[in-house]
Motif scaffolding. Structure first.
Motif, PDB file in Angstrom:
ATOM      1  N   ALA A 225       1.052  -1.196  -0.501  1.00 50.34           N
ATOM      2  CA  ALA A 225       0.078   0.398  -0.095  1.00 50.34           C
ATOM      3  C   ALA A 225       0.573   1.084  -0.015  1.00 50.34           C
ATOM      4  O   ALA A 225       0.112   2.068   0.140  1.00 50.34           O
ATOM      5  N   SER A 226       1.747   1.478  -0.594  1.00 45.46           N
ATOM      6  CA  SER A 226       2.698   2.666  -0.690  1.00 45.46           C
ATOM      7  C   SER A 226       2.724   3.664  -1.428  1.00 45.46           C
ATOM      8  O   SER A 226       2.427   2.915  -2.917  1.00 45.46           O
ATOM      9  N   VAL A 246      20.238   0.892  -7.934  1.00 48.51           N
ATOM     10  CA  VAL A 246      18.881   0.396  -7.522  1.00 48.51           C
ATOM     11  C   VAL A 246      17.389   0.408  -8.583  1.00 48.51           C
ATOM     12  O   VAL A 246      17.629   1.224  -9.548  1.00 48.51           O
ATOM     13  N   ILE A 247      17.092  -0.713  -8.349  1.00 51.34           N
ATOM     14  CA  ILE A 247      15.683  -0.826  -9.425  1.00 51.34           C
ATOM     15  C   ILE A 247      14.515  -0.983  -9.111  1.00 51.34           C
ATOM     16  O   ILE A 247      14.456  -1.725  -7.860  1.00 51.34           O
ATOM     17  N   LEU A 248      14.056  -0.219  -9.410  1.00 51.04           N
ATOM     18  CA  LEU A 248      11.854  -0.123  -9.259  1.00 51.04           C
ATOM     19  C   LEU A 248      12.132  -0.651  -9.148  1.00 51.04           C
ATOM     20  O   LEU A 248      11.542  -1.496 -10.594  1.00 51.04           O
ATOM     21  N   CYS A 249      10.756  -2.061  -8.666  1.00 52.92           N
ATOM     22  CA  CYS A 249       9.367  -2.627  -9.093  1.00 52.92           C
ATOM     23  C   CYS A 249       7.996  -3.006  -9.040  1.00 52.92           C
ATOM     24  O   CYS A 249       7.790  -2.577  -7.562  1.00 52.92           O
ATOM     25  N   GLU A 250       7.098  -1.783  -9.940  1.00 55.63           N
ATOM     26  CA  GLU A 250       5.353  -2.145  -9.296  1.00 55.63           C
ATOM     27  C   GLU A 250       5.298  -3.494  -9.453  1.00 55.63           C
ATOM     28  O   GLU A 250       5.090  -4.259 -10.551  1.00 55.63           O
ATOM     29  N   ARG A 251       4.714  -4.050  -8.128  1.00 56.25           N
ATOM     30  CA  ARG A 251       3.970  -5.031  -8.460  1.00 56.25           C
ATOM     31  C   ARG A 251       2.940  -5.121  -7.992  1.00 56.25           C
ATOM     32  O   ARG A 251       2.486  -6.384  -7.796  1.00 56.25           O
ATOM     33  N   GLY A 252       2.023  -4.271  -8.276  1.00 58.11           N
ATOM     34  CA  GLY A 252       0.299  -3.932  -7.361  1.00 58.11           C
ATOM     35  C   GLY A 252       0.271  -3.949  -6.450  1.00 58.11           C
ATOM     36  O   GLY A 252       1.399  -3.740  -5.260  1.00 58.11           O
ATOM     37  N   ILE A 253      -1.004  -2.855  -6.299  1.00 56.64           N
ATOM     38  CA  ILE A 253      -1.261  -2.548  -4.706  1.00 56.64           C
ATOM     39  C   ILE A 253      -1.794  -3.055  -3.726  1.00 56.64           C
ATOM     40  O   ILE A 253      -3.161  -3.201  -4.705  1.00 56.64           O
ATOM     41  N   ARG A 254      -2.478  -3.095  -2.825  1.00 55.91           N
ATOM     42  CA  ARG A 254      -3.883  -3.789  -2.465  1.00 55.91           C
ATOM     43  C   ARG A 254      -5.113  -3.030  -2.978  1.00 55.91           C
ATOM     44  O   ARG A 254      -4.806  -1.843  -2.869  1.00 55.91           O
ATOM     45  N   SER A 255      -6.121  -4.300  -3.154  1.00 53.14           N
ATOM     46  CA  SER A 255      -7.234  -3.224  -3.071  1.00 53.14           C
ATOM     47  C   SER A 255      -8.687  -4.519  -2.418  1.00 53.14           C
ATOM     48  O   SER A 255      -8.220  -5.314  -2.294  1.00 53.14           O
ATOM     49  N   TYR A 256      -9.867  -3.719  -2.698  1.00 48.00           N
ATOM     50  CA  TYR A 256     -10.981  -4.792  -2.060  1.00 48.00           C
ATOM     51  C   TYR A 256     -11.113  -5.533  -2.880  1.00 48.00           C
ATOM     52  O   TYR A 256     -12.094  -6.897  -2.518  1.00 48.00           O
ATOM     53  N   ASP A 257     -11.461  -5.606  -4.013  1.00 52.10           N
ATOM     54  CA  ASP A 257     -11.328  -6.607  -4.796  1.00 52.10           C
ATOM     55  C   ASP A 257     -11.178  -8.041  -5.650  1.00 52.10           C
ATOM     56  O   ASP A 257      -9.887  -8.173  -5.776  1.00 52.10           O
ATOM     57  N   GLN A 259     -10.640 -10.275  -7.481  1.00 50.22           N
ATOM     58  CA  GLN A 259     -10.770 -10.978  -8.806  1.00 50.22           C
ATOM     59  C   GLN A 259      -9.050 -10.745  -9.086  1.00 50.22           C
ATOM     60  O   GLN A 259      -8.839 -11.619  -9.578  1.00 50.22           O
ATOM     61  N   THR A 260      -8.719 -10.531  -8.621  1.00 50.14           N
ATOM     62  CA  THR A 260      -7.331 -10.413  -9.295  1.00 50.14           C
ATOM     63  C   THR A 260      -6.079 -10.374  -7.192  1.00 50.14           C
ATOM     64  O   THR A 260      -7.008  -9.693  -6.671  1.00 50.14           O
ATOM     65  N   ARG A 261      -5.003 -10.465  -7.306  1.00 44.93           N
ATOM     66  CA  ARG A 261      -4.508 -10.169  -6.135  1.00 44.93           C
ATOM     67  C   ARG A 261      -4.518  -9.754  -5.641  1.00 44.93           C
ATOM     68  O   ARG A 261      -3.932  -8.439  -4.543  1.00 44.93           O
ATOM     69  N   ASN A 262      -4.243  -8.492  -6.688  1.00 51.86           N
ATOM     70  CA  ASN A 262      -3.557  -6.846  -6.339  1.00 51.86           C
ATOM     71  C   ASN A 262      -4.010  -5.449  -7.427  1.00 51.86           C
ATOM     72  O   ASN A 262      -4.710  -6.904  -8.762  1.00 51.86           O
ATOM     73  N   VAL A 263      -3.769  -4.604  -7.758  1.00 55.38           N
ATOM     74  CA  VAL A 263      -4.528  -3.731  -8.819  1.00 55.38           C
ATOM     75  C   VAL A 263      -2.822  -3.104  -9.450  1.00 55.38           C
ATOM     76  O   VAL A 263      -2.448  -2.860  -8.562  1.00 55.38           O
ATOM     77  N   LEU A 264      -2.945  -3.682 -10.852  1.00 58.32           N
ATOM     78  CA  LEU A 264      -1.051  -3.666 -11.463  1.00 58.32           C
ATOM     79  C   LEU A 264      -1.338  -1.439 -11.434  1.00 58.32           C
ATOM     80  O   LEU A 264      -2.155  -1.454 -12.386  1.00 58.32           O
ATOM     81  N   ASP A 265      -0.583  -1.042 -10.731  1.00 52.36           N
ATOM     82  CA  ASP A 265      -0.804   0.537 -11.117  1.00 52.36           C
ATOM     83  C   ASP A 265       0.192   0.824 -12.696  1.00 52.36           C
ATOM     84  O   ASP A 265       1.093   1.661 -12.182  1.00 52.36           O
ATOM     85  N   LEU A 266      -0.408   0.576 -13.421  1.00 52.77           N
ATOM     86  CA  LEU A 266       0.926   1.246 -14.767  1.00 52.77           C
ATOM     87  C   LEU A 266       0.826   2.640 -14.727  1.00 52.77           C
ATOM     88  O   LEU A 266       1.623   3.077 -15.159  1.00 52.77           O
ATOM     89  N   THR A 267       0.068   3.521 -13.765  1.00 54.02           N
ATOM     90  CA  THR A 267      -0.311   4.849 -14.107  1.00 54.02           C
ATOM     91  C   THR A 267       1.497   5.665 -13.946  1.00 54.02           C
ATOM     92  O   THR A 267       2.075   6.334 -14.277  1.00 54.02           O
ATOM     93  N   CYS A 268       1.785   4.247 -12.010  1.00 52.46           N
ATOM     94  CA  CYS A 268       2.678   4.812 -12.029  1.00 52.46           C
ATOM     95  C   CYS A 268       4.191   4.950 -12.703  1.00 52.46           C
ATOM     96  O   CYS A 268       5.203   5.634 -12.579  1.00 52.46           O
ATOM     97  N   VAL A 269       4.474   4.251 -13.713  1.00 46.53           N
ATOM     98  CA  VAL A 269       5.623   3.637 -14.594  1.00 46.53           C
ATOM     99  C   VAL A 269       5.379   5.529 -15.421  1.00 46.53           C
ATOM    100  O   VAL A 269       7.420   5.645 -15.235  1.00 46.53           O
TER     101      VAL A 269
END
Length: 356
Positions: A225-226, A246-257, A259-269
């Motif tokens: 939830a960062s 340092v290499i950053l890695c977006e791996r999804g953030i916690r959601s209430y749904d 249906q998927t494990r997380n929500v992939l926040d591609l906006t952050c890229v």
């Protein structure tokens, strides 16, 4: 505030500068120099330096520049370093080096099992992901699991198996480090230290990875939830401690749904690429938790500007001891590699030039 130290400064002038900084900060702030972008620098909170202190620092023969920063993260800010950071992976061991980052680099593909389960499983998968076109082998020797009763990894034995896989395939390896006491051990075997989502605000671990003498590149995953700022400040801990790789890695953030494990926040890229010079990869496996979604989100990640992917791959996902539901097969990986690299070339204009 970033203080740039002169390359010509003598040891006495450096000691004089550090003594002055200790007096100015009343020794309340950690003082460490970092070599980044060809410069030796010290970063400090702007609030500890008033106008008089800044004037005293500029009079020091060891100081060449004071650079005020508007963001809480400083050394990782693109305002400090406009050019993209390029990180060479694999120089510490006998393997095929690969560069992560840079505007024209082909997407780096990291693939392998969630966990190292056995010698046969790892070596079979390692050869398969190499044949599929992966550049780096992933595999967890130490596994942080939500339940204490789940498979926790093989530990040091897993590290030894990863090193054997590197020897056989020539692929650099990345594996997670979970404790400060294990940084030396994991760095001895691994080409990249992974700090996972659960440890993104484990500040002792971040500092330890930054201070390690080998300066192993660090793959820093985004927390569950960062915010973007919290994530970049975690990277700042590593860089400020002395490691610019340092290499950053977006791996999804916690959601209430569910249906998927997380929500992939591609906006952050693209946002990350605006805010920092550090390279960013995407993990579509943990982001979705469903193997059938991994190919589409891999393409979407590259289209958003990600400089690579980290994908969980297993020769028999149905028997995987960890995260089999989100693991793809080597055959699926080969298609993803071909698709994402073609997409990257198209975005760079090379295919358009050939058509013209």
């Amino acid at each position: 505030m970033i203080i740039t130290i002169s390359n010509q400064a003598s040891s006495e002038e450096r000691a004089q500068l550090m003594s002055l900084l200790c007096r100015i900060t009343a020794s309340r702030m950690p003082l460490a120099t970092t070599h980044i972008s060809g410069r030796e620098v010290i970063a400090l909170d702007n609030t500890v330096l008033d106008v008089q202190s800044q004037q005293l620092l500029l009079q020091q023969p060891a100081v060449t520049e004071l650079l005020p920063m508007k963001t809480s993260y400083q050394l990782v800010s693109r305002s400090f370093q406009p050019a993209d950071t390029r990180i060479l992976i694999g120089t510490g061991h006998a393997c095929t080096p690969i560069t992560v980052g840079g505007p024209s680099a082909s997407p780096v593909i990291i693939a392998g099992p969630c966990a190292v389960e056995s010698r046969e499983q790892l070596l079979t998968t390692a050869h398969a992901v190499k044949a599929a076109g992966a550049n780096i082998l992933r595999g967890g020797a130490f596994k942080p699991r939500t339940s204490p009763y789940q498979f926790q990894g093989l530990g040091v034995e897993g590290l030894k198996l990863l090193a054997e896989a590197r020897e056989q395939t020539g692929l650099p390896i990345v594996t997670e480090v979970m404790e400060t006491e294990m940084v030396d051990t994991v760095a001895e075997y691994s080409d990249i230290l992974q700090i996972g989502a659960r440890n993104v605000q484990n500040y002792a671990l971040l500092r330890a990875a930054g201070k390690h003498s080998a300066k192993r590149p660090v793959l820093l995953k985004r927390g569950l939830a960062s915010t973007v700022e919290e994530w970049l400040l975690a990277a700042e801990y590593i860089v400020a401690a002395g490691n610019p790789n340092v290499i950053l890695c977006e791996r999804g953030i916690r959601s209430y749904d569910p249906q998927t494990r997380n929500v992939l926040d591609l906006t952050c890229v693209p946002l990350i690429q605006e805010l920092t010079h550090l390279p960013i990869l995407v993990d579509p496996s943990h982001a979705t938790g469903r193997r059938e979604l991994v190919p589409a989100m891999s393409r979407a990640s590259i289209a958003a500007g990600a400089q690579g992917l980290i994908i969980e791959t297993h020769c028999d996902p149905s028997t995987a001891l960890c995260d089999g539901r989100q693991s793809i097969t080597p055959e699926q990986l080969a298609r993803i590699v071909a698709e994402t690299r073609a997409l990257s070339h198209l975005m760079q204009g090379s295919e358009l030039v050939q058509v013209a």
